[in-house]
Design a protein around this motif. Sequence first.
Motif, PDB file in Angstrom:
ATOM      1  N   ILE A 391       0.847  -1.179   0.000  1.00  0.00           N
ATOM      2  CA  ILE A 391       0.000   0.000   0.000  1.00  0.00           C
ATOM      3  C   ILE A 391       0.891   1.240   0.000  1.00  0.00           C
ATOM      4  N   LEU A 392       0.597   2.174  -0.882  1.00  0.00           N
ATOM      5  CA  LEU A 392       1.443   3.354  -1.054  1.00  0.00           C
ATOM      6  C   LEU A 392       0.815   4.557  -0.360  1.00  0.00           C
ATOM      7  N   ILE A 393       1.634   5.262   0.380  1.00  0.00           N
ATOM      8  CA  ILE A 393       1.212   6.520   0.987  1.00  0.00           C
ATOM      9  C   ILE A 393       1.891   7.647   0.207  1.00  0.00           C
ATOM     10  N   GLN A 394       1.088   8.395  -0.543  1.00  0.00           N
ATOM     11  CA  GLN A 394       1.620   9.475  -1.379  1.00  0.00           C
ATOM     12  C   GLN A 394       1.267  10.818  -0.726  1.00  0.00           C
ATOM     13  N   LYS A 395       2.234  11.403  -0.066  1.00  0.00           N
ATOM     14  CA  LYS A 395       1.974  12.613   0.715  1.00  0.00           C
ATOM     15  C   LYS A 395       2.204  13.882  -0.109  1.00  0.00           C
ATOM     16  N   HIS A 396       1.339  14.832   0.123  1.00  0.00           N
ATOM     17  CA  HIS A 396       1.542  16.184  -0.384  1.00  0.00           C
ATOM     18  C   HIS A 396       0.739  17.134   0.505  1.00  0.00           C
ATOM     19  N   GLU A 397       0.960  18.421   0.339  1.00  0.00           N
ATOM     20  CA  GLU A 397       0.276  19.387   1.197  1.00  0.00           C
ATOM     21  C   GLU A 397      -1.152  19.660   0.700  1.00  0.00           C
ATOM     22  N   PHE A 398      -2.082  19.717   1.645  1.00  0.00           N
ATOM     23  CA  PHE A 398      -3.453  20.110   1.322  1.00  0.00           C
ATOM     24  C   PHE A 398      -4.112  20.609   2.606  1.00  0.00           C
ATOM     25  N   GLN A 399      -5.255  21.282   2.434  1.00  0.00           N
ATOM     26  CA  GLN A 399      -5.953  21.819   3.593  1.00  0.00           C
ATOM     27  C   GLN A 399      -6.964  20.795   4.114  1.00  0.00           C
ATOM     28  N   LEU A 400      -6.733  20.371   5.358  1.00  0.00           N
ATOM     29  CA  LEU A 400      -7.580  19.338   5.954  1.00  0.00           C
ATOM     30  C   LEU A 400      -9.018  19.818   6.129  1.00  0.00           C
ATOM     31  N   ASP A 401      -9.205  21.093   6.486  1.00  0.00           N
ATOM     32  CA  ASP A 401     -10.561  21.606   6.702  1.00  0.00           C
ATOM     33  C   ASP A 401     -11.376  21.574   5.406  1.00  0.00           C
ATOM     34  N   CYS A 425     -13.940  25.591  12.116  1.00  0.00           N
ATOM     35  CA  CYS A 425     -12.565  25.077  12.199  1.00  0.00           C
ATOM     36  C   CYS A 425     -11.635  26.056  11.499  1.00  0.00           C
ATOM     37  N   CYS A 426     -10.462  26.260  12.066  1.00  0.00           N
ATOM     38  CA  CYS A 426      -9.470  27.113  11.413  1.00  0.00           C
ATOM     39  C   CYS A 426      -8.887  26.388  10.200  1.00  0.00           C
ATOM     40  N   GLN A 427      -8.273  27.118   9.311  1.00  0.00           N
ATOM     41  CA  GLN A 427      -7.650  26.503   8.143  1.00  0.00           C
ATOM     42  C   GLN A 427      -6.389  25.745   8.577  1.00  0.00           C
ATOM     43  N   VAL A 428      -6.309  24.476   8.174  1.00  0.00           N
ATOM     44  CA  VAL A 428      -5.188  23.628   8.594  1.00  0.00           C
ATOM     45  C   VAL A 428      -4.554  22.982   7.373  1.00  0.00           C
ATOM     46  N   MET A 429      -3.312  23.303   7.119  1.00  0.00           N
ATOM     47  CA  MET A 429      -2.566  22.698   6.017  1.00  0.00           C
ATOM     48  C   MET A 429      -1.754  21.521   6.587  1.00  0.00           C
ATOM     49  N   ILE A 430      -1.928  20.337   5.994  1.00  0.00           N
ATOM     50  CA  ILE A 430      -1.176  19.169   6.481  1.00  0.00           C
ATOM     51  C   ILE A 430      -0.426  18.517   5.325  1.00  0.00           C
ATOM     52  N   GLN A 457     -28.268  13.382  15.386  1.00  0.00           N
ATOM     53  CA  GLN A 457     -27.243  14.362  15.008  1.00  0.00           C
ATOM     54  C   GLN A 457     -25.881  13.696  14.896  1.00  0.00           C
ATOM     55  N   ILE A 458     -25.106  14.093  13.879  1.00  0.00           N
ATOM     56  CA  ILE A 458     -23.700  13.691  13.740  1.00  0.00           C
ATOM     57  C   ILE A 458     -22.883  14.975  13.718  1.00  0.00           C
ATOM     58  N   THR A 459     -21.894  15.038  14.599  1.00  0.00           N
ATOM     59  CA  THR A 459     -21.103  16.261  14.733  1.00  0.00           C
ATOM     60  C   THR A 459     -19.647  15.982  14.368  1.00  0.00           C
ATOM     61  N   VAL A 460     -19.111  16.808  13.463  1.00  0.00           N
ATOM     62  CA  VAL A 460     -17.712  16.679  13.036  1.00  0.00           C
ATOM     63  C   VAL A 460     -16.942  17.887  13.560  1.00  0.00           C
ATOM     64  N   LYS A 461     -15.796  17.614  14.140  1.00  0.00           N
ATOM     65  CA  LYS A 461     -15.001  18.697  14.728  1.00  0.00           C
ATOM     66  C   LYS A 461     -13.542  18.524  14.332  1.00  0.00           C
ATOM     67  N   CYS A 462     -12.857  19.614  14.115  1.00  0.00           N
ATOM     68  CA  CYS A 462     -11.427  19.617  13.803  1.00  0.00           C
ATOM     69  C   CYS A 462     -10.770  20.676  14.681  1.00  0.00           C
ATOM     70  N   GLU A 463      -9.784  20.289  15.462  1.00  0.00           N
ATOM     71  CA  GLU A 463      -9.165  21.243  16.375  1.00  0.00           C
ATOM     72  C   GLU A 463      -7.671  20.958  16.517  1.00  0.00           C
ATOM     73  N   ILE A 464      -6.944  21.990  16.884  1.00  0.00           N
ATOM     74  CA  ILE A 464      -5.507  21.874  17.096  1.00  0.00           C
ATOM     75  C   ILE A 464      -5.249  21.617  18.576  1.00  0.00           C
ATOM     76  N   ILE A 465      -4.568  20.533  18.881  1.00  0.00           N
ATOM     77  CA  ILE A 465      -4.203  20.212  20.260  1.00  0.00           C
ATOM     78  C   ILE A 465      -2.691  20.003  20.298  1.00  0.00           C
TER      79      ILE A 465
END
Length: 548
Positions: A391-401, A425-430, A457-465
């Motif tokens: 399985i190949l993991i091909q990484k590049h930068e993108f905004q997670l949000d 959610c704040c803009q997060v580049m990963i 209800q389904i709640t999605v959250k993205c946060e920096i810890i």
Amino acid sequence: MGNSNDVVLLYKTYDIVTEDNNSSIKYPGDAGINADINSIARISIVSTILDVVCRTTGMGFAAVARVTDTKWIACSVKDDINFGLKTGGELLLETTICNEIREDRQLVVIDHVDKDERFCKHHTPAMYGFQSYISVPILRKDGSFFGTLCAIDPKPALINTVQIRGMFTLFADLISMHLSSQDELLASEAKILEEQKISDKLQEALQTGNMGTWSIDPKTLHVSMSDNIKELFGFSLTHDISMEQIMEAIDPEYHKPLTDVLTNAVEKHKSSDITYSITNLVTKERKWVRATGKVFLHGNDPVEYSGLVMDVTADKMEEMRKNDFIGMVSHELKTPLTSLNGYIQLLQRVAIKGADTFAASALGKAHAQIKKMSNMINSFLNVSRLEAGKILIQKHEFQLDELLREIIDETDLTVSSHMITFLPCCQVMIYADHDKIGSVISNLLSNAVKYSPKGKQITVKCEIIEDSVVVSVKDEGMGIKPNDINRLFDRFYRVETKHTQNISGFGIGLYLSAEIVERHDGRIWVESQSGVGSTFHFSLPLKAQEIV
């Protein structure tokens, strides 16, 4: 005195049996008494004590007796007056003064029976014909009564003195101390024997299960291992094994993972469980082994890193055959499914163009089912590739949000039964594999829909810890029991309840998600309460400059 018929009828004698040059008494019918008699027989100083007693007091008979609530047994005897009682002989308990000493645990001394107010009319001196008598209780370390150290003589003797009483008390304490030492020694020997039995059984079990033991000194990195593991790796059975030899036997692709495991064990005291391939240095045969290890500490210092090694070649080969089969079948299914999907889409466009709403709707549903099946086949293919290490993991930068918003919007198009809320959610580049992380989010959302009632209800959250970004998907579903949580991310594991029996799935979605997150150096976990709902979290490492 020993010729009196009345006296002879009051006791029994037993022969001394010699075993391995050690005198021991075989007292019939009572193993406990027999053990006590032989405990005294093993105390070599007892014969000297009896000799000193007779010489110091001038009395002709001395003995150490085991006294219970039913028996009086001579454990060791010195008889210079022909009393007739031998080691192992038994007096009737009720005919002895020792029976009274057992009850009140007080020393008894008689210089002259005929002139003693307490004992001049006592039945015991009359039966055995003595005029002088002394007896002191022998107590075990725990305070229980063992017996007496006693002496008698047909003539009066001046023995009721501080010196004689002190000597007898000292000798009784000395015998008690030796008995305690013997008890502790026997207990230690029994423990060693039991530990040896356990060790033998463990070794037998290890050999039967193709397992062996290994140990590494965290300070010197000196390695020791059992012979069957040496044979498995192709090492010499008579020489020490170096870390370099071990690495030579281990296939190169596993050098770094094993080095990381060793580093984590030595520096962070982490336990380990890793499967890797080796090549026998002698036969050149390739094998698969699983090694588990634990770090043992003294205070905060690691003193040993040790564990088991198991030959899992047969299991691994069977697993690889299964994965090859899954991969082959999945690939063969994917080709006709792609063609079928093309035809469905073509027919759907024709139906829409011809204003055939029924056909367009039916073909739309067919297209959704084909997409669902295609995703399932892709999951099986990914499992196969994952297990094969392809399985190949091909990484590049993108905004997670942005990725989160895209997947939530796609889910909203196909799911009308639940309300999905994406918290601000704040803009997060990963730096990660866009498609693989997307599949993790899709899987968590899909599970939230499947395992919670309609209208919830389904709640999605993205946060920096700290230095990570954490994505959470919360549902109001049936929840997960604690005993299921530990296995939730295992391959093919499904929670089996009356609520889940009609829910489709093969138990590979969470397994793939966990593997993808792990390959991004992240972490995935769940918090759940049965009947209330679950929150799935996954974290990915994040640098400070990646936060926009």
